[in-house]
Design a protein around this motif. Structure first.
Motif, PDB file in Angstrom:
ATOM      1  N   LEU A  10      16.853  12.647  -4.674  1.00 32.30           N
ATOM      2  CA  LEU A  10      16.744  13.878  -3.879  1.00 32.30           C
ATOM      3  C   LEU A  10      16.159  13.652  -2.475  1.00 32.30           C
ATOM      4  CD1 LEU A  10      17.197  16.953  -3.788  1.00 32.30           C
ATOM      5  CD2 LEU A  10      14.895  17.238  -4.732  1.00 32.30           C
ATOM      6  N   PRO A  11      15.021  12.956  -2.339  1.00 34.73           N
ATOM      7  CA  PRO A  11      14.488  12.789  -0.978  1.00 34.73           C
ATOM      8  C   PRO A  11      15.493  12.119  -0.042  1.00 34.73           C
ATOM      9  CG  PRO A  11      12.871  12.069  -2.621  1.00 34.73           C
ATOM     10  CD  PRO A  11      14.143  12.338  -3.357  1.00 34.73           C
ATOM     11  N   ARG A  12      16.180  11.099  -0.563  1.00 37.03           N
ATOM     12  CA  ARG A  12      17.165  10.378   0.242  1.00 37.03           C
ATOM     13  C   ARG A  12      18.367  11.290   0.587  1.00 37.03           C
ATOM     14  NH1 ARG A  12      15.857   5.262  -0.131  1.00 37.03           N
ATOM     15  NH2 ARG A  12      15.060   5.457  -2.250  1.00 37.03           N
ATOM     16  N   SER A  13      18.762  12.134  -0.372  1.00 36.14           N
ATOM     17  CA  SER A  13      19.887  13.051  -0.135  1.00 36.14           C
ATOM     18  C   SER A  13      19.521  14.058   0.945  1.00 36.14           C
ATOM     19  CB  SER A  13      20.239  13.827  -1.415  1.00 36.14           C
ATOM     20  OG  SER A  13      20.494  12.955  -2.467  1.00 36.14           O
ATOM     21  N   LEU A  14      18.313  14.638   0.836  1.00 35.09           N
ATOM     22  CA  LEU A  14      17.903  15.641   1.818  1.00 35.09           C
ATOM     23  C   LEU A  14      17.810  15.013   3.208  1.00 35.09           C
ATOM     24  CD1 LEU A  14      15.165  17.539  -0.258  1.00 35.09           C
ATOM     25  CD2 LEU A  14      17.545  18.202   0.132  1.00 35.09           C
ATOM     26  N   ASP A  15      17.336  13.783   3.239  1.00 39.84           N
ATOM     27  CA  ASP A  15      17.225  13.072   4.513  1.00 39.84           C
ATOM     28  C   ASP A  15      18.613  12.864   5.132  1.00 39.84           C
ATOM     29  OD1 ASP A  15      15.636  11.576   6.431  1.00 39.84           O
ATOM     30  OD2 ASP A  15      16.640   9.791   5.634  1.00 39.84           O
ATOM     31  N   ALA A  16      19.566  12.390   4.305  1.00 39.20           N
ATOM     32  CA  ALA A  16      20.922  12.120   4.814  1.00 39.20           C
ATOM     33  C   ALA A  16      21.582  13.408   5.294  1.00 39.20           C
ATOM     34  CB  ALA A  16      21.772  11.471   3.715  1.00 39.20           C
ATOM     35  N   ARG A  30       4.786   4.541 -14.322  1.00 34.58           N
ATOM     36  CA  ARG A  30       3.565   4.306 -13.531  1.00 34.58           C
ATOM     37  C   ARG A  30       3.909   3.521 -12.267  1.00 34.58           C
ATOM     38  NH1 ARG A  30      -1.313   0.963 -13.393  1.00 34.58           N
ATOM     39  NH2 ARG A  30      -0.097  -0.800 -14.163  1.00 34.58           N
ATOM     40  N   LEU A  31       4.732   2.488 -12.436  1.00 39.26           N
ATOM     41  CA  LEU A  31       5.083   1.638 -11.289  1.00 39.26           C
ATOM     42  C   LEU A  31       5.957   2.404 -10.286  1.00 39.26           C
ATOM     43  CD1 LEU A  31       5.835  -1.608 -13.358  1.00 39.26           C
ATOM     44  CD2 LEU A  31       3.827  -1.177 -11.912  1.00 39.26           C
ATOM     45  N   VAL A  32       6.892   3.232 -10.809  1.00 42.99           N
ATOM     46  CA  VAL A  32       7.729   4.053  -9.924  1.00 42.99           C
ATOM     47  C   VAL A  32       6.821   5.002  -9.128  1.00 42.99           C
ATOM     48  CG1 VAL A  32       9.472   5.898  -9.868  1.00 42.99           C
ATOM     49  CG2 VAL A  32       9.785   3.937 -11.396  1.00 42.99           C
ATOM     50  N   GLY A  33       5.814   5.558  -9.816  1.00 38.47           N
ATOM     51  CA  GLY A  33       4.872   6.474  -9.165  1.00 38.47           C
ATOM     52  C   GLY A  33       4.165   5.813  -7.993  1.00 38.47           C
ATOM     53  N   PHE A  34       3.772   4.565  -8.170  1.00 37.29           N
ATOM     54  CA  PHE A  34       3.112   3.839  -7.061  1.00 37.29           C
ATOM     55  C   PHE A  34       4.043   3.743  -5.855  1.00 37.29           C
ATOM     56  CE2 PHE A  34       0.392   1.340 -10.288  1.00 37.29           C
ATOM     57  CZ  PHE A  34      -0.687   2.195 -10.085  1.00 37.29           C
ATOM     58  N   CYS A  35       5.311   3.423  -6.117  1.00 38.52           N
ATOM     59  CA  CYS A  35       6.269   3.269  -5.011  1.00 38.52           C
ATOM     60  C   CYS A  35       6.411   4.581  -4.246  1.00 38.52           C
ATOM     61  CB  CYS A  35       7.645   2.834  -5.520  1.00 38.52           C
ATOM     62  SG  CYS A  35       7.635   1.196  -6.235  1.00 38.52           S
ATOM     63  N   ARG A  36       6.551   5.686  -5.013  1.00 41.72           N
ATOM     64  CA  ARG A  36       6.722   7.003  -4.375  1.00 41.72           C
ATOM     65  C   ARG A  36       5.495   7.374  -3.576  1.00 41.72           C
ATOM     66  NH1 ARG A  36       9.406   9.874  -9.376  1.00 41.72           N
ATOM     67  NH2 ARG A  36      11.498   9.061  -9.094  1.00 41.72           N
ATOM     68  N   GLU A  37       4.312   7.014  -4.140  1.00 46.18           N
ATOM     69  CA  GLU A  37       3.071   7.344  -3.450  1.00 46.18           C
ATOM     70  C   GLU A  37       2.986   6.563  -2.135  1.00 46.18           C
ATOM     71  OE1 GLU A  37      -0.137   7.001  -6.334  1.00 46.18           O
ATOM     72  OE2 GLU A  37      -1.573   7.069  -4.684  1.00 46.18           O
ATOM     73  N   ALA A  38       3.477   5.323  -2.180  1.00 49.97           N
ATOM     74  CA  ALA A  38       3.409   4.484  -0.972  1.00 49.97           C
ATOM     75  C   ALA A  38       4.328   5.029   0.116  1.00 49.97           C
ATOM     76  CB  ALA A  38       3.779   3.043  -1.321  1.00 49.97           C
ATOM     77  N   SER A  39       5.530   5.517  -0.284  1.00 48.62           N
ATOM     78  CA  SER A  39       6.437   6.158   0.671  1.00 48.62           C
ATOM     79  C   SER A  39       7.581   6.823  -0.075  1.00 48.62           C
ATOM     80  CB  SER A  39       7.015   5.122   1.649  1.00 48.62           C
ATOM     81  OG  SER A  39       8.135   5.674   2.308  1.00 48.62           O
ATOM     82  N   ALA A  40       7.865   8.107   0.256  1.00 51.98           N
ATOM     83  CA  ALA A  40       8.957   8.818  -0.430  1.00 51.98           C
ATOM     84  C   ALA A  40      10.291   8.116  -0.180  1.00 51.98           C
ATOM     85  CB  ALA A  40       9.020  10.266   0.039  1.00 51.98           C
ATOM     86  N   LEU A  41      10.420   7.504   0.998  1.00 51.21           N
ATOM     87  CA  LEU A  41      11.672   6.807   1.324  1.00 51.21           C
ATOM     88  C   LEU A  41      11.449   5.292   1.229  1.00 51.21           C
ATOM     89  CD1 LEU A  41      12.900   8.959   4.361  1.00 51.21           C
ATOM     90  CD2 LEU A  41      13.659   9.087   1.994  1.00 51.21           C
ATOM     91  N   ASP A  95      11.656   1.299   0.324  1.00 53.71           N
ATOM     92  CA  ASP A  95      12.723   0.290   0.400  1.00 53.71           C
ATOM     93  C   ASP A  95      13.100  -0.103  -1.037  1.00 53.71           C
ATOM     94  OD1 ASP A  95      14.190  -2.048   0.543  1.00 53.71           O
ATOM     95  OD2 ASP A  95      12.895  -2.996   2.052  1.00 53.71           O
ATOM     96  N   PRO A  96      14.339   0.160  -1.471  1.00 53.90           N
ATOM     97  CA  PRO A  96      14.717  -0.131  -2.869  1.00 53.90           C
ATOM     98  C   PRO A  96      14.541  -1.602  -3.247  1.00 53.90           C
ATOM     99  CG  PRO A  96      16.443   1.137  -1.760  1.00 53.90           C
ATOM    100  CD  PRO A  96      15.445   0.753  -0.714  1.00 53.90           C
ATOM    101  N   ARG A  97      14.607  -2.509  -2.276  1.00 50.19           N
ATOM    102  CA  ARG A  97      14.426  -3.939  -2.603  1.00 50.19           C
ATOM    103  C   ARG A  97      13.000  -4.208  -3.035  1.00 50.19           C
ATOM    104  NH1 ARG A  97      16.964  -5.584   3.049  1.00 50.19           N
ATOM    105  NH2 ARG A  97      15.466  -3.933   3.498  1.00 50.19           N
ATOM    106  N   GLU A  98      12.058  -3.530  -2.370  1.00 46.76           N
ATOM    107  CA  GLU A  98      10.650  -3.724  -2.740  1.00 46.76           C
ATOM    108  C   GLU A  98      10.311  -2.947  -4.018  1.00 46.76           C
ATOM    109  OE1 GLU A  98       9.334  -6.090  -1.470  1.00 46.76           O
ATOM    110  OE2 GLU A  98      10.418  -6.329   0.418  1.00 46.76           O
ATOM    111  N   TYR A  99      10.951  -1.776  -4.196  1.00 45.16           N
ATOM    112  CA  TYR A  99      10.802  -1.011  -5.444  1.00 45.16           C
ATOM    113  C   TYR A  99      11.154  -1.924  -6.619  1.00 45.16           C
ATOM    114  CZ  TYR A  99      12.769   2.249  -9.033  1.00 45.16           C
ATOM    115  OH  TYR A  99      13.114   2.891 -10.191  1.00 45.16           O
TER     116      TYR A  99
END
Ligand code: ADP
Ligand code: ASP
Ligand code: MG
Length: 419
Positions: A328-334, A49-60, A62-66
């Motif tokens: 995946l999103p980060r890989s596609l971006d890179a 659930r918490l991971v879902g919130f992070c993704r909803e806030a932004s696909a990319l 910040d892992p520190r805030e995640y």
């Protein structure tokens, strides 16, 4: 007086009733004269659930805030278990990762534990208290003491690290199955429970998807020689004490002996990989490095890799590989940003894939394991999209919809079904 670390997973902590029953089990262990430290997971479903919130806030994100967000699930359950223990008449207190302290590197969302300072727990014990520690979380060693998390399933690693730091006699991993089986018993009801499994086999099984233990927890247990047992938390008050080893014990190769040694230990599957294909990559030295360097820079682990035969015309080739779906999103971006440097034509991806792996130390001395795998899958019309092997493992990438069928037919083909 033995030192025991008890770890309870998400389903064991899902709701106050279950937390009360965990408290009863901890009480039994403490009252039989042991010094007890408990490591807990968040309630089942909470981290998703918490991971879902992070993704909803932004696909990319910040892992520190995640990490700040997802570490909170365990904070809740550690406090609740301490309250439940106190209510049951057992002195207890919670110690957050930063208070223990469990210090990690700064690889947010997949941090590695560097040190665990067990003095606080020992001081609590001296005061007669059971220590309750939230799993999955730590704090950066340098870089400002920020909250980190250890990767999904990381509470197992927290438990083993705490057990190593305390010199614990045993680290009991309580979960929703009563041990390690030849494959996920939820997929193959005829899977067999293993009384003992070697560190090496468990490490390989975990690394290819047997999520009953997080891979790093097994590696750490092997290095630190922590005695780990996997057992069920869903048993009644009359169940045998954990000291009678009712679950699966992880042992060294010497301890296992020859009688229990099997050709194939088990089969695992992993639906959390994503397949990426780059088409028409120039077929020249340095091209592959141009693909994988930006991924490595972004901290992304690439797993299976295949490079196809060069296209007849134009000196180019297709390159396919897998990464964790969460990356995946980060890989596609890179890769998009590196398109000019790599010089590929199209960037394709597919998340409807699964990796199925057969593991066993017996493979070292027996030929034919891979051939049995391909023949069995072929007979069922299951297409193999990629292959990777190690000394004691063969993995194939297949269509996700065929995962359960593949695991089941392979389990039978290797003679693993229970009588
Ligand atoms: P916890 O929340 O207690 O950490 P997990 O869900 O992480 O529990 O791990 C336990 C699950 O692992 C089981 O419910 C089972 O479905 C799965 N599993 C996968 N492979 C195996 C295996 N070889 N033996 C036992 N369980 C397995
Ligand atoms: N709660 C975390 C997760 O779901 C850690 C754990 O349960 O081990 O991944
Ligand atoms: Mg787990």
């Amino acid at each position: 007086m033995a030192r025991i670390v008890m770890k309870f997973g998400g389903t064991s902590m899902a709701g106050i009733e279950r937390i009360r029953s965990v408290a009863a089990r901890v009480k039994r262990e403490a009252e039989s004269g042991n010094q007890v430290a408990v490591v807990v997971s968040a309630m089942a479903g909470e981290t998703d659930r918490l991971v879902g919130f992070c993704r909803e806030a932004s696909a990319l994100y910040d892992p520190r805030e995640y990490d700040v967000v997802v570490a909170s699930g365990e904070q809740v359950t550690s406090g609740l278990l301490a309250i439940a223990l106190q209510a049951a008449g057992v002195p207890a207190r919670s110690w957050l990762g930063s208070q223990v302290a469990i210090r990690t590197d700064a690889a947010h969302a997949k941090a590695r534990i560097r040190t665990v300072d067990a003095h606080a727990i020992e001081a609590g014990w001296a005061a007669g208290e059971v220590a309750v520690i939230p799993g999955f979380q730590g704090v950066t060693e340098d870089g400002g003491g920020r909250v980190t998390t250890l990767g999904r399933g990381g509470s197992d690693t927290s438990a083993v690290a705490v057990a190593a730091a305390l010199g614990a006699d045993r680290c009991d991993i309580y979960t929703d199955v009563d041990g390690v089986y030849t494959t996920d018993p939820r997929i193959v009801p005829r899977a067999r429970k293993l009384a003992r499994v070697t560190y090496e086999e468990m490490l390989e099984l975990a690394s290819v998807g047997a999520k009953v233990l997080q891979t790093r927890s097994v590696g750490l247990a092997m290095k630190e020689r922590v005695r780990v047992q996997v057992l069920s938390s869903f048993t009644g008050p009359d169940a045998p004490m954990a000291g009678d080893l009712p679950g699966t014990l992880i042992v060294s190769e010497e301890e296992l002996g020859d009688v229990e040694r099997q050709l194939i230990t088990g089969i695992a599957h992993d639906k959390n990989e994503a397949k990426i294909t780059l088409t028409r990559v120039p077929d020249k030295p340095g091209a592959v490095a141009a693909i994988f360097a930006p991924l490595a820079d972004a901290g992304i682990n690439v797993d299976m890799i295949i490079q196809n035969v060069a296209h007849q015309s134009g000196g180019s080739t297709d390159v396919t590989f897998t990464v964790p779906q969460s990356d995946l999103p980060r890989s596609l971006d890179a890769l998009t940003q590196a398109q000019d440097a790599i010089g590929y034509d199209e960037l394709l991806h597919d998340t409807r894939v699964a990796k199925v792996s057969v593991v066993g130390v017996g493979m070292r001395s027996h030929a034919g394991v891979a051939s049995t795998m391909f023949t069995t899958l072929g007979q069922r019309g299951i297409n193999v999209q990629a292959i990777s092997t190690s000394e004691i493992k063969v993995s194939v990438l297949i269509d996700e919809d065929e995962t359960e069928l593949a695991v089941r037919v392979l389990h039978t083909a290797y003679g693993l079904d229970a009588g």
